[in-house]
Motif scaffolding. Structure first.
Motif, PDB file in Angstrom:
ATOM      1  N   ALA A  25       0.838  -1.080   0.082  1.00 49.72           N
ATOM      2  CA  ALA A  25      -0.196   0.058   0.132  1.00 49.72           C
ATOM      3  C   ALA A  25       0.747   1.235  -0.177  1.00 49.72           C
ATOM      4  O   ALA A  25       0.668   2.185  -0.834  1.00 49.72           O
ATOM      5  CB  ALA A  25      -0.930   0.045   1.042  1.00 49.72           C
ATOM      6  N   GLN A  26       1.990   1.329   0.742  1.00 48.86           N
ATOM      7  CA  GLN A  26       3.080   2.404   0.863  1.00 48.86           C
ATOM      8  C   GLN A  26       3.548   2.701  -0.555  1.00 48.86           C
ATOM      9  O   GLN A  26       3.613   3.821  -1.065  1.00 48.86           O
ATOM     10  CB  GLN A  26       3.902   2.182   1.791  1.00 48.86           C
ATOM     11  CG  GLN A  26       3.332   2.529   3.153  1.00 48.86           C
ATOM     12  CD  GLN A  26       3.049   3.626   3.807  1.00 48.86           C
ATOM     13  OE1 GLN A  26       3.894   4.701   3.263  1.00 48.86           O
ATOM     14  NE2 GLN A  26       1.899   3.937   4.282  1.00 48.86           N
ATOM     15  N   LEU A  27       3.996   1.528  -1.217  1.00 52.33           N
ATOM     16  CA  LEU A  27       4.577   1.805  -2.515  1.00 52.33           C
ATOM     17  C   LEU A  27       3.445   2.339  -3.550  1.00 52.33           C
ATOM     18  O   LEU A  27       3.991   3.091  -4.399  1.00 52.33           O
ATOM     19  CB  LEU A  27       5.176   0.354  -2.666  1.00 52.33           C
ATOM     20  CG  LEU A  27       6.190  -0.196  -2.253  1.00 52.33           C
ATOM     21  CD1 LEU A  27       6.650  -1.684  -2.462  1.00 52.33           C
ATOM     22  CD2 LEU A  27       7.485   0.622  -2.299  1.00 52.33           C
ATOM     23  N   ASP A  28       2.272   1.641  -3.295  1.00 51.94           N
ATOM     24  CA  ASP A  28       1.544   2.340  -4.506  1.00 51.94           C
ATOM     25  C   ASP A  28       0.916   3.676  -4.079  1.00 51.94           C
ATOM     26  O   ASP A  28       0.952   4.469  -4.865  1.00 51.94           O
ATOM     27  CB  ASP A  28       0.029   1.451  -4.186  1.00 51.94           C
ATOM     28  CG  ASP A  28       0.214  -0.036  -4.770  1.00 51.94           C
ATOM     29  OD1 ASP A  28       1.048  -0.113  -5.337  1.00 51.94           O
ATOM     30  OD2 ASP A  28      -0.793  -0.836  -4.524  1.00 51.94           O
ATOM     31  N   ALA A  29       1.032   4.181  -2.985  1.00 54.29           N
ATOM     32  CA  ALA A  29       0.752   5.501  -2.586  1.00 54.29           C
ATOM     33  C   ALA A  29       2.038   6.545  -2.819  1.00 54.29           C
ATOM     34  O   ALA A  29       1.663   7.689  -2.774  1.00 54.29           O
ATOM     35  CB  ALA A  29       0.323   5.471  -0.997  1.00 54.29           C
ATOM     36  N   ALA A  30       3.001   5.983  -3.053  1.00 51.84           N
ATOM     37  CA  ALA A  30       4.253   6.900  -3.337  1.00 51.84           C
ATOM     38  C   ALA A  30       4.275   7.746  -4.360  1.00 51.84           C
ATOM     39  O   ALA A  30       3.633   7.213  -5.613  1.00 51.84           O
ATOM     40  CB  ALA A  30       5.693   5.937  -3.230  1.00 51.84           C
ATOM     41  N   ALA A  31       4.949   8.709  -4.517  1.00 49.15           N
ATOM     42  CA  ALA A  31       4.379   9.745  -5.693  1.00 49.15           C
ATOM     43  C   ALA A  31       5.308   9.427  -6.718  1.00 49.15           C
ATOM     44  O   ALA A  31       4.527   9.678  -7.898  1.00 49.15           O
ATOM     45  CB  ALA A  31       4.986  11.025  -5.059  1.00 49.15           C
ATOM     46  N   ASP A  32       6.330   8.736  -6.871  1.00 48.98           N
ATOM     47  CA  ASP A  32       7.007   8.217  -7.998  1.00 48.98           C
ATOM     48  C   ASP A  32       7.968   7.048  -7.521  1.00 48.98           C
ATOM     49  O   ASP A  32       8.153   6.772  -6.500  1.00 48.98           O
ATOM     50  CB  ASP A  32       7.668   9.540  -8.719  1.00 48.98           C
ATOM     51  CG  ASP A  32       8.772  10.011  -7.563  1.00 48.98           C
ATOM     52  OD1 ASP A  32       9.141   9.571  -6.635  1.00 48.98           O
ATOM     53  OD2 ASP A  32       8.944  11.575  -7.581  1.00 48.98           O
ATOM     54  N   ASP A  33       8.914   6.811  -8.524  1.00 55.01           N
ATOM     55  CA  ASP A  33       9.768   5.548  -8.505  1.00 55.01           C
ATOM     56  C   ASP A  33      11.024   5.900  -7.510  1.00 55.01           C
ATOM     57  O   ASP A  33      11.492   5.041  -6.701  1.00 55.01           O
ATOM     58  CB  ASP A  33      10.256   5.152  -9.688  1.00 55.01           C
ATOM     59  CG  ASP A  33       9.298   4.496 -10.646  1.00 55.01           C
ATOM     60  OD1 ASP A  33       8.281   4.016 -10.030  1.00 55.01           O
ATOM     61  OD2 ASP A  33       9.536   4.063 -11.790  1.00 55.01           O
ATOM     62  N   ARG A  34      11.382   7.340  -7.389  1.00 48.46           N
ATOM     63  CA  ARG A  34      12.250   7.623  -6.455  1.00 48.46           C
ATOM     64  C   ARG A  34      11.665   7.358  -4.995  1.00 48.46           C
ATOM     65  O   ARG A  34      12.556   6.954  -4.264  1.00 48.46           O
ATOM     66  CB  ARG A  34      12.562   9.144  -6.461  1.00 48.46           C
ATOM     67  CG  ARG A  34      13.733   9.571  -5.825  1.00 48.46           C
ATOM     68  CD  ARG A  34      14.058  11.006  -5.999  1.00 48.46           C
ATOM     69  NE  ARG A  34      15.172  11.529  -5.081  1.00 48.46           N
ATOM     70  CZ  ARG A  34      15.605  12.801  -5.073  1.00 48.46           C
ATOM     71  NH1 ARG A  34      15.194  13.578  -6.191  1.00 48.46           N
ATOM     72  NH2 ARG A  34      16.337  13.231  -4.141  1.00 48.46           N
ATOM     73  N   ALA A  35      10.398   7.890  -4.720  1.00 50.72           N
ATOM     74  CA  ALA A  35       9.949   7.670  -3.543  1.00 50.72           C
ATOM     75  C   ALA A  35       9.832   6.425  -3.036  1.00 50.72           C
ATOM     76  O   ALA A  35      10.107   5.786  -1.946  1.00 50.72           O
ATOM     77  CB  ALA A  35       8.653   8.261  -3.612  1.00 50.72           C
ATOM     78  N   ARG A  36       9.503   5.432  -4.147  1.00 53.87           N
ATOM     79  CA  ARG A  36       9.294   4.244  -3.794  1.00 53.87           C
ATOM     80  C   ARG A  36      10.671   3.464  -3.360  1.00 53.87           C
ATOM     81  O   ARG A  36      10.824   2.706  -2.532  1.00 53.87           O
ATOM     82  CB  ARG A  36       8.676   3.389  -5.160  1.00 53.87           C
ATOM     83  CG  ARG A  36       7.265   3.755  -5.316  1.00 53.87           C
ATOM     84  CD  ARG A  36       6.676   2.896  -6.482  1.00 53.87           C
ATOM     85  NE  ARG A  36       5.165   3.330  -6.679  1.00 53.87           N
ATOM     86  CZ  ARG A  36       5.110   4.344  -7.564  1.00 53.87           C
ATOM     87  NH1 ARG A  36       5.931   4.847  -8.196  1.00 53.87           N
ATOM     88  NH2 ARG A  36       3.618   4.659  -7.581  1.00 53.87           N
ATOM     89  N   GLY A  37      11.833   3.997  -4.041  1.00 53.77           N
ATOM     90  CA  GLY A  37      13.162   3.485  -3.860  1.00 53.77           C
ATOM     91  C   GLY A  37      13.791   3.818  -2.391  1.00 53.77           C
ATOM     92  O   GLY A  37      14.241   2.953  -1.803  1.00 53.77           O
ATOM     93  N   VAL A  38      13.341   4.854  -2.106  1.00 52.49           N
ATOM     94  CA  VAL A  38      13.453   5.262  -0.454  1.00 52.49           C
ATOM     95  C   VAL A  38      12.823   4.519   0.494  1.00 52.49           C
ATOM     96  O   VAL A  38      13.519   4.085   1.319  1.00 52.49           O
ATOM     97  CB  VAL A  38      13.394   6.746  -0.304  1.00 52.49           C
ATOM     98  CG1 VAL A  38      13.312   7.077   1.191  1.00 52.49           C
ATOM     99  CG2 VAL A  38      13.843   7.952  -1.185  1.00 52.49           C
ATOM    100  N   ILE A  39      11.794   4.012   0.213  1.00 50.00           N
ATOM    101  CA  ILE A  39      10.941   3.127   1.191  1.00 50.00           C
ATOM    102  C   ILE A  39      11.569   1.810   1.105  1.00 50.00           C
ATOM    103  O   ILE A  39      11.868   1.298   2.245  1.00 50.00           O
ATOM    104  CB  ILE A  39       9.349   2.978   0.614  1.00 50.00           C
ATOM    105  CG1 ILE A  39       8.544   4.302   0.719  1.00 50.00           C
ATOM    106  CG2 ILE A  39       8.756   1.764   1.191  1.00 50.00           C
ATOM    107  CD1 ILE A  39       7.300   4.356   0.082  1.00 50.00           C
ATOM    108  N   ILE A  40      11.976   1.366   0.071  1.00 47.74           N
ATOM    109  CA  ILE A  40      12.869   0.043  -0.359  1.00 47.74           C
ATOM    110  C   ILE A  40      13.828   0.090   0.677  1.00 47.74           C
ATOM    111  O   ILE A  40      14.258  -0.973   1.214  1.00 47.74           O
ATOM    112  CB  ILE A  40      12.846  -0.449  -1.687  1.00 47.74           C
ATOM    113  CG1 ILE A  40      11.375  -0.821  -2.164  1.00 47.74           C
ATOM    114  CG2 ILE A  40      13.551  -1.714  -1.884  1.00 47.74           C
ATOM    115  CD1 ILE A  40      11.305  -0.995  -3.701  1.00 47.74           C
TER     116      ILE A  40
END
Length: 532
Positions: free
Chosen positions: A506-521
């Motif tokens: 859910a957090q990955l889906d809600a992230a603004a872009d791929d960069r934000a997803r990379g930060v979460i990971i």
């Protein structure tokens, strides 16, 4: 004679009913049920019994539901050779339910072993096979309601209609006293108590005046408003009409025995009266289909005010026995009704229908029974936005609805009145077959007003009590415990892991872009690296 009882299941949880009673003349079980819910609990089904199966002389079965009967085939396979005493209704239902359970276990273990092989893990064996289940049926011995039957020397039992299910019983047990003038020790095991005015069953019955009562407490913390059969159908009709307006499937996860038959009777009657749109009703459960035949056979034992045979033969009712027939339902569009097991969504064909319809806004899931802690049905009832089914993440967009009018269990007020009618209860009331909140609430209702607080007991898994003294004493059983008490009542790591995976997604889906997803990971990776 001395008498002890060991609580081998259904303690601070609603499944795995099994109580071991020992006397100087032998030992016997009340129920031998399957654990359901969190994987930690279900793993107990694979582990050794907390007793030697070959040493058990007899089993008294309160009713056929799998959480009360589902480990009987394992018991027989491991050496039990005594009689299984049950009503004819319970015997006839078990003749289908137990082989069905064995077949499900075989097929699910086969699928699990395919996944394990891909992951490099070892194979597992089913708890028991369909052949084991069929073999266990030879041990059933039918008993009549309200007639004494010898269990072991010095112990006799009498079955009373519990109003919960076809063949269900509360079991009165009498253990001979010491010497010629010793008073017998009298116990009553409630089994599952049916609610007042249940559609297909009479009100529960049982005598009064016991040393001990073992009472279920499934709905000990809930009180339903009084409802008539007509009011129940009105509420069901509202849900059906709303589902029809969405022009999708109405999925009803239902327990294959009795709940399903009650729903069918009401649905068909509503259609015949024009209260809901006429639509095909698919009974997608081989077990429920066979159970329906048992209900026809025992129609004389059911509520005489319902024409069960006619309603269960409606042209709108479609039986789908084979896997291919079940898969064919997926080709349908528009409004239709699917009733499939299991009632808690944790097994059976309902999961395949949920995988197709949960993500669709025009789908409806109607929960009509108790959803145990840690089950898929409980997560849906509590508003999960996504769930995992057979390893797949499924977003929940369908309409999740719940009505409790078809419950097979007495609510808190009905349980309180049932306990009051069993008085005097001389030595102790054991509250079982309920989650902690339900047990605590029921204790609060009956303490002092009905039973002194000092005579109320809520045992833990594998607790052993000596019932012979005037005040029952718990024996040291800590070293025998299969699970720590907190492991029984809390969500286990399997549930927590599934929730974590869904939250990460859910957090990955809600992230603004791929960069934000990379930060979460990367943050997750650092947390994992630092955990060691």
């Amino acid at each position: 004679m001395s008498v002890t009882i060991q609580f081998c299941g259904a303690t601070r949880t609603v499944t795995g009913s099994c109580y071991l009673l020992k006397t100087s003349a032998g030992s016997f079980l009340v129920d031998c049920g399957l654990f359901q819910g969190p994987k930690t609990l279900k793993e107990l089904n694979y582990r050794a019994f907390p007793f030697r199966a070959a040493a058990i002389d007899a089993v008294l079965l309160t009713h056929a539901h799998i959480d009360h009967s589902g480990l009987l085939p394992k018991l027989v396979r491991e050496g039990f050779k005594g009689p299984i005493l049950a009503t004819r209704g319970s015997r006839d239902l078990c003749s289908y339910m137990l082989p069905d359970a064995g077949s499900i276990q075989e097929s699910e273990v086969l699928a699990l072993n395919r996944r394990n092989a891909a992951r490099g893990r070892g194979e597992v064996e089913p708890i028991y096979t369909q052949a084991d289940a069929v073999a266990s049926l030879a041990g059933f011995r039918p008993v009549d309601y309200e007639s004494w039957v010898e269990v072991i020397p010095g112990v006799r039992a009498r079955f009373w209609n519990a109003g919960h299910l076809l063949g269900s019983a509360s079991i009165e047990i009498e253990c001979a006293g010491e010497g010629a003038r010793g008073a017998p020790l009298r116990l009553l095991a409630s089994g599952d108590i049916g609610p007042d005015a249940k559609l297909l069953q009479p009100d529960p019955e049982a005598p009064a005046g016991f040393d001990y009562v073992l009472c279920e407490s499934t709905y000990g913390d809930r009180e339903r408003p009084p409802i008539t059969p007509e009011q129940r159908r009105v509420r069901l009709a509202e849900e059906v009409r709303a589902a029809a307006e969405r022009r999708g499937a109405l999925l009803i996860p239902a327990f294959a025995v009795e709940r399903t038959q009650e729903l069918i009777v009401d649905l068909i009657e509503l259609m015949e009266q024009g209260e809901v749109p006429t639509a095909p009703v698919f009974l997608d459960s081989p077990l429920a289909i066979r159970a329906t035949e048992v209900f026809r056979k025992h129609a004389a034992d059911l509520d005489g005010g319902v024409d069960v045979d006619r309603l269960l033969n409606s042209a709108q009712l479609r039986f789908t026995e084979t896997v291919d027939e079940s898969k064919a339902i997926a080709k349908l569009n528009g409004f239709h009704i699917i009733i499939a097991a299991s009632g808690m969504c944790d097994a059976g064909r309902i999961r395949h229908h949920l995988k197709r319809w949960l993500c669709r806004r025009n789908g409806t899931v109607l929960l009509v029974g108790f959803q145990a802690h840690g089950t898929l049905g409980r997560f849906l009832a509590e508003g999960a936005s996504a769930v995992r089914i057979q390893g797949e993440e499924i977003k929940v967009a369908a309409n999740i609805r719940q009505i409790d009018d078809y419950s097979g269990h007495a609510d808190a007020g009905e349980l309180t009145r049932w306990i009051a009618a069993r008085r005097p209860i001389g030595r102790g009331l054991f509250l079982l077959h309920g989650e902690e909140a339900a047990i605590s609430a029921l204790q609060g209702r009956v303490a002092e007003t009905l039973v002194p607080a000092a005579k109320l007991f809520a045992p833990l898994l594998d607790d052993i009590y000596d019932l012979s003294p005037a005040v029952p004493t718990v024996m040291d059983g800590a070293h025998r415990r299969r699970l720590a008490p907190e492991a029984v009542v809390q969500l286990d790591w399997h549930n927590e892991m599934s929730k974590l995976i869904l939250d990460i997604s859910a957090q990955l889906d809600a992230a603004a872009d791929d960069r934000a997803r990379g930060v979460i990971i990367r943050r997750l990776r650092r947390a994992l690296d630092n955990s060691g």
